[in-house]
Design a protein around this motif. Structure first.
Motif, PDB file in Angstrom:
ATOM      1  N   LEU A  63       0.959  -1.659   0.066  1.00 28.75           N
ATOM      2  CA  LEU A  63      -0.520  -0.294  -0.034  1.00 28.75           C
ATOM      3  C   LEU A  63       0.417   0.854   0.195  1.00 28.75           C
ATOM      4  N   GLY A  85       1.701   4.551  -2.745  1.00 26.04           N
ATOM      5  CA  GLY A  85       0.875   5.726  -2.560  1.00 26.04           C
ATOM      6  C   GLY A  85       2.130   6.649  -3.634  1.00 26.04           C
ATOM      7  N   TYR A 127      -0.575   4.960   1.162  1.00 24.33           N
ATOM      8  CA  TYR A 127      -1.435   4.896  -0.065  1.00 24.33           C
ATOM      9  C   TYR A 127      -2.289   6.195  -0.071  1.00 24.33           C
TER      10      TYR A 127
END
Length: 267
Positions: A30, A34, A236
């Protein structure tokens, strides 16, 4: 140092290599997502993609179907847990955790069916990847909580803080999703700058409240897995909100310069 702060707040991690690996993998993947958003490599279901075409032939489905597939398996996993783990029915924390996870994804499904307005399509590969991620979170968070039954409670009980956080998160997220649906009247296709609610302060208040909702789930659960997933989700959505703000700034000359990406007055 981080571990010493977390220890009074979480159950001891279960003696399971799989759960430990899932905690690390969820956070890393995650967070990396991002970073990819900031670099301009967006998931294949977003307006941020513009009209660029991939050199490879992509398989796509209508957006409404694709978005429903994103959330339905996770919702079903949460709902099924009440049948699969009836022995946990007397444990308040376990019941709250299952209810929160199931409610979160049930809300998502209802929004797809009755609230959001869709155009275009969703890449099948991205759809499967995201759907699997949500399903994994739902199933793993519930199973990890199941493994805590009978263990001593964490030194600091956060579940009664987690309940209002979850409710504020899910309510604020829904409200700002509703505001987004009112931007365009029937037949309109052009994008507009969102108005109302916290949109005067940040361009992605729905992401902010989503993070608050996941933080509430983490406080209800108090397991390393849920906190890891929430931190990964935070990083993220930081990246995604940053990319979203950059997109709006490039599309609208009158985009307010003082509107932040995710956190009012800060970021």
């Amino acid at each position: 140092m981080v571990l010493s702060v977390l220890l009074p707040l979480i159950y001891p991690p279960p003696a399971s290599i799989v759960i430990t690996a899932m905690s690390v993998l969820g956070f890393v993947s995650l967070s990396n997502g991002g970073w990819m958003e900031i670099k301009g490599k967006h998931m294949q279901y977003s307006k941020l993609l513009g009209h660029d075409k991939s050199p490879k032939q992509q398989k796509v489905v209508p957006s409404k179907i694709g978005m429903a597939v994103l959330y339905t398996p996770a919702f079903l996993a949460g709902a099924a847990s009440f049948w699969l783990f009836p022995v946990g029915g007397g444990d308040l924390r376990f019941t709250l955790l299952r209810a929160a996870v199931t409610t979160h994804f049930f809300k998502r499904v209802l929004e797809v069916l009755f609230l959001h307005k869709f155009s275009g399509s969703v890449d099948v590969e991205a759809m499967i990847t995201i759907s699997l991620s949500y399903f994994t979170f739902s199933a793993t968070s519930i199973y990890t909580q199941y493994l805590t039954l009978g263990l001593a409670e964490p030194a600091i009980d956060l579940k009664y803080i987690g309940i209002p956080l979850f409710l504020v998160g899910i309510g604020g997220n829904f409200y700002h999703h509703y505001l987004l649906t009112t931007l365009r009247t029937k037949g309109e296709k052009q994008y507009k700058i969102p108005q109302g609610g916290l949109f005067s302060l940040v361009i992605c208040p729905h992401y902010l409240f989503e993070i608050i909702g996941f933080l509430g789930i983490s406080c209800i659960s108090q397991t390393l897995y849920t906190f890891s997933f929430t931190m990964g989700t935070f990083f993220y959505l930081m990246g995604r909100s940053c990319a979203t703000r950059k997109w709006y700034d490039s599309k609208f000359e009158d985009f307010p310069k003082d509107v932040k990406a995710l956190i009012p007055y800060i970021f």
